[in-house]
Write a protein that holds these residues in place. Structure first.
Motif, PDB file in Angstrom:
ATOM      1  N   ARG A 162       0.815 -15.633 -13.122  1.00 50.22           N
ATOM      2  CA  ARG A 162       0.077 -15.386 -11.871  1.00 50.22           C
ATOM      3  C   ARG A 162       0.961 -15.673 -10.661  1.00 50.22           C
ATOM      4  N   LYS A 163       1.737 -16.742 -10.744  1.00 51.18           N
ATOM      5  CA  LYS A 163       2.629 -17.086  -9.630  1.00 51.18           C
ATOM      6  C   LYS A 163       3.709 -16.023  -9.462  1.00 51.18           C
ATOM      7  N   TRP A 164       4.121 -15.432 -10.587  1.00 45.87           N
ATOM      8  CA  TRP A 164       5.135 -14.380 -10.514  1.00 45.87           C
ATOM      9  C   TRP A 164       4.580 -13.168  -9.756  1.00 45.87           C
ATOM     10  N   ASN A 165       3.342 -12.811 -10.037  1.00 47.71           N
ATOM     11  CA  ASN A 165       2.715 -11.711  -9.303  1.00 47.71           C
ATOM     12  C   ASN A 165       2.632 -12.029  -7.814  1.00 47.71           C
ATOM     13  N   GLU A 166       2.366 -13.310  -7.507  1.00 43.48           N
ATOM     14  CA  GLU A 166       2.302 -13.727  -6.112  1.00 43.48           C
ATOM     15  C   GLU A 166       3.681 -13.578  -5.464  1.00 43.48           C
ATOM     16  N   PHE A 167       4.697 -13.945  -6.238  1.00 47.55           N
ATOM     17  CA  PHE A 167       6.082 -13.839  -5.759  1.00 47.55           C
ATOM     18  C   PHE A 167       6.434 -12.383  -5.451  1.00 47.55           C
ATOM     19  N   ILE A 168       6.067 -11.471  -6.362  1.00 44.12           N
ATOM     20  CA  ILE A 168       6.357 -10.055  -6.149  1.00 44.12           C
ATOM     21  C   ILE A 168       5.630  -9.544  -4.900  1.00 44.12           C
ATOM     22  N   ALA A 169       4.413 -10.067  -4.672  1.00 45.51           N
ATOM     23  CA  ALA A 169       3.612  -9.583  -3.542  1.00 45.51           C
ATOM     24  C   ALA A 169       4.048 -10.194  -2.216  1.00 45.51           C
ATOM     25  N   SER A 170       4.907 -11.233  -2.271  1.00 45.76           N
ATOM     26  CA  SER A 170       5.255 -11.916  -1.026  1.00 45.76           C
ATOM     27  C   SER A 170       6.318 -11.147  -0.250  1.00 45.76           C
ATOM     28  N   THR A 212      -1.386  -7.528  -2.464  1.00 47.56           N
ATOM     29  CA  THR A 212      -0.995  -6.446  -3.360  1.00 47.56           C
ATOM     30  C   THR A 212      -1.701  -5.148  -2.979  1.00 47.56           C
ATOM     31  N   TYR A 213      -3.015  -5.248  -2.770  1.00 47.63           N
ATOM     32  CA  TYR A 213      -3.765  -4.038  -2.436  1.00 47.63           C
ATOM     33  C   TYR A 213      -3.405  -3.514  -1.058  1.00 47.63           C
ATOM     34  N   LEU A 214      -3.113  -4.428  -0.146  1.00 45.72           N
ATOM     35  CA  LEU A 214      -2.695  -4.008   1.187  1.00 45.72           C
ATOM     36  C   LEU A 214      -1.429  -3.161   1.076  1.00 45.72           C
ATOM     37  N   SER A 215      -0.473  -3.668   0.255  1.00 48.53           N
ATOM     38  CA  SER A 215       0.780  -2.945   0.057  1.00 48.53           C
ATOM     39  C   SER A 215       0.519  -1.585  -0.588  1.00 48.53           C
ATOM     40  N   THR A 216      -0.334  -1.577  -1.628  1.00 48.16           N
ATOM     41  CA  THR A 216      -0.615  -0.324  -2.339  1.00 48.16           C
ATOM     42  C   THR A 216      -1.286   0.687  -1.414  1.00 48.16           C
ATOM     43  N   VAL A 217      -2.311   0.220  -0.679  1.00 48.41           N
ATOM     44  CA  VAL A 217      -3.057   1.131   0.192  1.00 48.41           C
ATOM     45  C   VAL A 217      -2.166   1.629   1.330  1.00 48.41           C
ATOM     46  N   LYS A 218      -1.272   0.770   1.796  1.00 42.27           N
ATOM     47  CA  LYS A 218      -0.350   1.177   2.860  1.00 42.27           C
ATOM     48  C   LYS A 218       0.494   2.370   2.386  1.00 42.27           C
ATOM     49  N   PHE A 219       1.058   2.228   1.163  1.00 43.09           N
ATOM     50  CA  PHE A 219       1.855   3.335   0.635  1.00 43.09           C
ATOM     51  C   PHE A 219       1.006   4.576   0.427  1.00 43.09           C
ATOM     52  N   CYS A 220      -0.226   4.356  -0.047  1.00 42.30           N
ATOM     53  CA  CYS A 220      -1.158   5.455  -0.248  1.00 42.30           C
ATOM     54  C   CYS A 220      -1.320   6.244   1.041  1.00 42.30           C
ATOM     55  N   GLU A 232      11.844  -3.074  -8.035  1.00 43.46           N
ATOM     56  CA  GLU A 232      10.854  -3.984  -8.643  1.00 43.46           C
ATOM     57  C   GLU A 232      10.465  -5.114  -7.705  1.00 43.46           C
ATOM     58  N   GLN A 233      10.702  -4.926  -6.414  1.00 45.28           N
ATOM     59  CA  GLN A 233      10.396  -6.011  -5.472  1.00 45.28           C
ATOM     60  C   GLN A 233       9.152  -5.729  -4.654  1.00 45.28           C
ATOM     61  N   ILE A 234       8.552  -4.561  -4.841  1.00 48.28           N
ATOM     62  CA  ILE A 234       7.391  -4.206  -4.035  1.00 48.28           C
ATOM     63  C   ILE A 234       6.144  -4.276  -4.904  1.00 48.28           C
ATOM     64  N   ALA A 235       5.119  -4.946  -4.380  1.00 46.88           N
ATOM     65  CA  ALA A 235       3.907  -5.145  -5.172  1.00 46.88           C
ATOM     66  C   ALA A 235       3.064  -3.891  -5.189  1.00 46.88           C
ATOM     67  N   SER A 236       2.457  -3.614  -6.331  1.00 50.45           N
ATOM     68  CA  SER A 236       1.469  -2.546  -6.396  1.00 50.45           C
ATOM     69  C   SER A 236       0.413  -2.944  -7.407  1.00 50.45           C
TER      70      SER A 236
END
Lengths: 431, 315
Positions: free
Chosen positions: A423-431, B96-104, B266-270
């Motif tokens: 879960r923390k890894w997902n947070e890291f990716i989203a940061s 995450t959703y903010l990033s996804t919706v932004k790209f959308c 692999e650095q951008i959340a989706s």
């Protein structure tokens, strides 16, 4: 196009199709694919489905097994994660499993794999003590943070799902291959010595660093950095507490926000491309990937570091679904594997084999000296496929077996707090 | 989609044939529900049942190596962890959703502008139907190679030592390589636009081909400028095509993770990536929960789009 025309066209194609199908059926019957003839069985049956991560799976090995033992190996290749997934969800889809020791914490409790009987493994007593005792053949004790093989090597009984702290007859995995991983660097672009893990997050390499996007491994590389900069000393980098995970991910997050990382990578080829194209100049890497970059004529070093290596190891076990006959075949195959030819094959790629003595007997003395003793190459060094790896005079990065395996600081691991860490890894990716 | 465009043009030419075919079916006399059944069954087995299973699993518990059938909302509560307590900072899932919706949104705008322009050119500037079809097929050529290959082929072009940076440096426009070309939001947006513009072109082109040309002539005769014709006549009549294209693009981008990974380093959340990470860690229930959340969000966007235009009525 008239209706009539369409009809005839259809009729013809259908007839052709039937003809073809009959032909195929006939061929199948002729070739023996349709069974029911008892005397055909014994030959056809010597087949093992071999699930693994491609490290040990190559056509050369498959051919040699067939030649020496008559066993046909059917390779099923998957990523580490997918191998684990497959064992958990489809335990009957393979006979022999080749997986990493750190996966055992997930695989053994599922009851889907069977341990191997040490008594039936001819070379068992010659397996390097790195696995059985956590020491080098010369007695030096090596780092055991994380899922060190000795912690998960033995089970209390054949059908037990409990790891035994002391050696027993029941071995979870018969080791095949292992290595010590570190950072790969581009010396031509960095132009100065690199000695510490801390360099991975050095702002000097902003936008030119990379780590693995496999959470359990990525976080350990980060932990090596944290210890290297003197921020914190972990009791066990391979099994962090929640606050330790938070702190480590914090360090990574800060670096990510500052633009330290060019990219994260997940498979072998990605890491080669990042390094070869100059997108990154320093990144966590695997030994054969460094060789692959070098074989393109691009300078790349598998840099030994003061804080030591992060090691990994894999080995063989069986599916719970094997018949007694198949089990015998698995033992025959594993015994063949430890008998030297395969070990030499792995050593020549920069990996290490489980039984050193048999591998040595299958290698030229100059090869052994280069790969295992850290001596300058007397002759050109070639990969198993014949391609040139190093010219005469070169020395292996990190030196001898004792120098490399002796400086292992931790092992790839699955933490007790794995769920939290993901879960923390997902947070890291989203940061 | 190609079938419907083809039939749209064909329908004008041969309305009689279609009528005859309809009569033939009526004569056979199979009830409607039997005719719909084959597709209905495919839907049931490969869509409805798996979806129900996903929803069920999302409420199960799990440990390191197996799913535990029971009822718990753990996967959802942990996914939304910190969404209230961390305020005003956003929690992971919202970020995450903010990033996804932004790209959308970005991809929707770029594909719409480019897709509309291409379709407009095809429909109104190309005179003969043959030429229209030829050019339309030309648009499909990139689809002969796989998604991933089309994506990866950008990398040597955009990289630090890639062709574009090389050209810029040779032309002395920059002294240091431009870094944001690759592994950045820019490259992700670019790849998405490249990959999915065609999904806008097809439905919009289809809508445009249905516009009665006499309307355009009438507008011209009444003194409307080209801009007025476009804004007051063509765009309103293209709305169904635009909405259908938007649904395609929005749903694909919302669920994507490969493009984000390959082009974003692999650095951008989706949203899709969260599901992938969970699956790789053998955490099926939270993966299922995240899939359900993704589905709900995507459906909400589509319902919103349908509010703007009632696609069914317009078709």
């Amino acid at each position: 196009m008239s209706m009539k025309h369409v009809k005839t066209a259809k009729g013809v194609s259908r007839r052709a199709l039937l003809k073809g199908a009959a032909g195929i059926a006939g061929a199948a019957a002729g070739s023996g694919a349709i069974t029911g003839f008892p005397y055909v069985w014994s030959q056809e049956d010597k087949v093992l489905r071999y699930l693994g991560t491609a490290v040990n799976q190559s056509d050369d090995i498959t051919k040699k097994v067939k030649e020496d033992t008559g066993i046909t190996i059917q390779n099923i290749v998957a990523t580490t994660d997918d191998v684990t997934k497959r064992v958990i969800t489809q335990p009957n889809s393979f006979d022999v499993l080749d997986t990493e020791y750190f996966s055992l914490k997930k695989l053994v409790p599922s009851g889907n794999i069977l341990p191997m009987d040490a008594k039936k493994i001819k070379e068992f007593d010659n397996i390097t003590p790195v696995f059985t005792k956590g020491q080098l053949p010369n007695g030096k004790v090596i780092g055991d943070q994380g899922t060190a093989p000795k912690k998960v090597m033995f089970l209390e009984g054949e059908h037990s799902t409990k790891f035994s702290a002391t050696p027993t007859e029941w071995v979870t995995l018969i080791p095949t291959v292992y290595n010590a991983d570190t950072l790969g660097i581009r010396p031509d672009l960095i132009k100065r010595p690199i000695e510490h893990w801390a360099e991975l997050l050095n702002p000097e390499f902003k936008g030119k660093a990379a780590i693995l996007n496999i959470p359990s491994i990525g976080i350990m590389d980060a932990a090596m950095v944290v210890e290297s900069i003197g921020k914190y000393k972990y009791p066990d980098k391979g099994n962090m507490t929640k606050p330790e995970i938070d702190m480590t991910m914090g360090v990574l997050t800060e670096a990510k926000k500052a633009g330290q990382f060019r990219a994260f990578w997940k498979d072998f080829n990605e890491s080669v491309n990042l390094m070869a194209s100059g997108e990154t100049v320093i990144q966590s890497m695997w030994s054969p990937a460094v060789t692959a970059v070098r074989s393109k004529g691009i300078p790349c070093i598998f840099q030994p570091l003061k804080e030591g290596y992060r090691s990994w190891a894999s080995g063989f076990c069986m599916s719970k679904g094997v018949t007694p006959k198949q089990a015998d075949m698995v033992y025959e195959f594993v015994n063949w594997y430890l008998s030297g030819w395969a070990g030499a094959y792995l050593n020549r790629q920069g990996y290490y084999s489980a039984v050193l003595s048999t591998a040595k007997a299958n290698m030229e003395p100059y090869e052994w000296a280069y790969w295992m003793e850290g001596k300058p190459a007397e002759k050109d060094i070639h990969a198993p496929d014949g391609s040139l790896i190093e010219k005469a005079g070169a020395v292996r990065d990190g030196g001898s077996y004792d120098d490399r395996m002796g400086n292992v600081a931790c092992w790839n691991a699955v933490m007790d707090e794995n769920d939290y860490m993901v879960r923390k890894w997902n947070e890291f990716i989203a940061s | 989609m190609t079938v419907s465009t083809a039939s749209a043009t064909a329908a004008k030419a041969a309305p009689l044939e279609a009528g005859a075919a309809r009569k033939a079916i009526d004569r056979v006399g199979l009830p409607g529900w039997i005719q719909a059944m084959p597709f209905g069954l495919v839907f049931l087995f490969f869509f409805v049942i798996p979806l129900i299973l996903v929803v069920i699993v999302s409420f199960w518990d799990y440990n390191d190596y197996e799913m535990l059938p029971s009822f718990t909302t753990r996967s959802y509560t942990e996914t939304f962890e910190g969404c209230l307590t961390q305020l005003p900072d956003l929690c992971t899932i919202l970020k995450t959703y903010l990033s996804t919706v932004k790209f959308c949104f970005i991809v929707w705008v770029t594909t719409l502008i480019i897709g509309f322009t291409v379709a407009y050119f095809l429909a109104f500037y190309v005179r003969t139907v043959t030429m229209q079809m030829v050019l339309f097929l030309v648009c499909t050529i990139p689809f002969w190679t796989s998604n991933v290959i089309r994506m990866i082929s950008w990398i040597p072009l955009l990289g630090r030592n890639g062709l574009i940076n090389l050209a810029l440096e040779r032309a002395h426009l920059v002294d240091k390589p431009v870094e944001w070309l690759l592994y950045s939001p820019f490259s992700v947006g670019l790849a998405f636009t490249h990959l999915f513009t065609f999904f806008m072109v097809v439905p919009i082109f289809n809508s445009m081909m249905r516009i009665d040309r006499r309307l355009v002539e009438a507008a011209y005769d009444s003194g409307a400028s080209a801009w007025q014709t476009l804004w007051n006549l063509i765009i309103p009549l293209c709305k169904p095509g635009i909405v259908i294209g938007s649904i395609f693009v929005v749903t694909i981008v919302m669920g994507d993770f490969i493009t984000f990974d390959v082009m974003g380093g692999e650095q951008i959340a989706s949203a899709g990536k969260v599901v992938e990470t969970r699956l790789n860690a053998l955490q099926f229930p939270p993966a299922a929960a995240n899939a359900v959340i993704l589905l709900v969000v995507t459906l909400m966007i589509i319902v919103g789009l349908n509010r703007i235009v009632d696609v069914r009525k317009e078709l």
